[in-house]
Motif scaffolding. Sequence first.
Motif, PDB file in Angstrom:
ATOM      1  N   PHE A 110      -8.351   2.949  -0.349  1.00 52.79           N
ATOM      2  CA  PHE A 110      -8.280   1.418   0.031  1.00 52.79           C
ATOM      3  C   PHE A 110      -9.614   1.077   0.786  1.00 52.79           C
TER       4      PHE A 110
ATOM      5  N   ALA B 152      -3.716  -5.737  -1.998  1.00 55.83           N
ATOM      6  CA  ALA B 152      -3.966  -4.514  -1.654  1.00 55.83           C
ATOM      7  C   ALA B 152      -5.425  -4.134  -2.503  1.00 55.83           C
ATOM      8  N   ARG B 153      -6.440  -3.923  -1.686  1.00 59.52           N
ATOM      9  CA  ARG B 153      -7.842  -3.646  -2.261  1.00 59.52           C
ATOM     10  C   ARG B 153      -8.275  -2.320  -2.502  1.00 59.52           C
ATOM     11  N   ILE B 154      -8.365  -1.717  -3.551  1.00 54.84           N
ATOM     12  CA  ILE B 154      -8.545  -0.332  -3.788  1.00 54.84           C
ATOM     13  C   ILE B 154     -10.120   0.041  -4.063  1.00 54.84           C
TER      14      ILE B 154
ATOM     15  N   ILE C 164      -2.987  -6.338  -6.495  1.00 52.47           N
ATOM     16  CA  ILE C 164      -3.868  -5.039  -6.383  1.00 52.47           C
ATOM     17  C   ILE C 164      -5.302  -5.398  -6.864  1.00 52.47           C
TER      18      ILE C 164
ATOM     19  N   LYS D  75       0.921  -0.933   0.154  1.00 54.96           N
ATOM     20  CA  LYS D  75       0.143   0.113  -0.048  1.00 54.96           C
ATOM     21  C   LYS D  75       0.895   1.393  -0.072  1.00 54.96           C
TER      22      LYS D  75
ATOM     23  N   ARG E 121       0.868   4.228  -2.640  1.00 63.43           N
ATOM     24  CA  ARG E 121       0.545   5.771  -2.250  1.00 63.43           C
ATOM     25  C   ARG E 121       1.655   6.469  -2.755  1.00 63.43           C
TER      26      ARG E 121
END
Length: 201
Positions: free
Chosen positions: A189, A177-179, A155, A5, A9
């Motif tokens: 996120f 990583a879940r957006i 992702i 994450k 970013r």
Amino acid sequence: MELLKEAIRKRGSVLSSGVLKVDQFLNHQVDTNLMSAIGEEFARLFADEHVTKVVTIESSGIAPSFMCAHSLQVPLIFARKKKSVTMDKENVYSSRVYSFTKKEYSEVTVSKDWLCPGDRVLIIDDFLANGQAATGLTQIVEGAGATVAGIGIVIEKSFQDGRALLEGKGYRIESLARISSLEGNKVQFVEESAHFAYNKS
């Protein structure tokens, strides 16, 4: 996975509400230390699945998949998007896959020599959006008579329907990583969205 994450970013770029560019560390230039950590995390998450092989699609999925397979001490197989002259066209499993970022279909293939009935296969991919790439790989794995032990995603764009499609077919999905949103040129996120909603209520 906080390390991933943080890379998203700091080193990712939002190109639109549907497109995240991560070529600084994942799918053009590769951060090998980050990929090693990602591979170890996938291996930990799927340690109880008795994985015998890892499968991905060339080329962006290869780096995290290699690290995962290395951690699990199993072979890595990558589905080819273009058939090699060394591959017998009658001796392959194939599936037609649509690429969200390239806006085109590819015929992906795996030699029948490398997938066998009884294999427990972990599918790894760099992105999950509409689920087409992962679905194509599940078709290849199951066409070989093997079992999909799980699907690992680096992702996930949770605002698209890929997870629902795959979970609806009974597959176990683990995304690092879940957006939830790329609106306003900002990465949000899932966990942060849930925290915001909880605090707001």
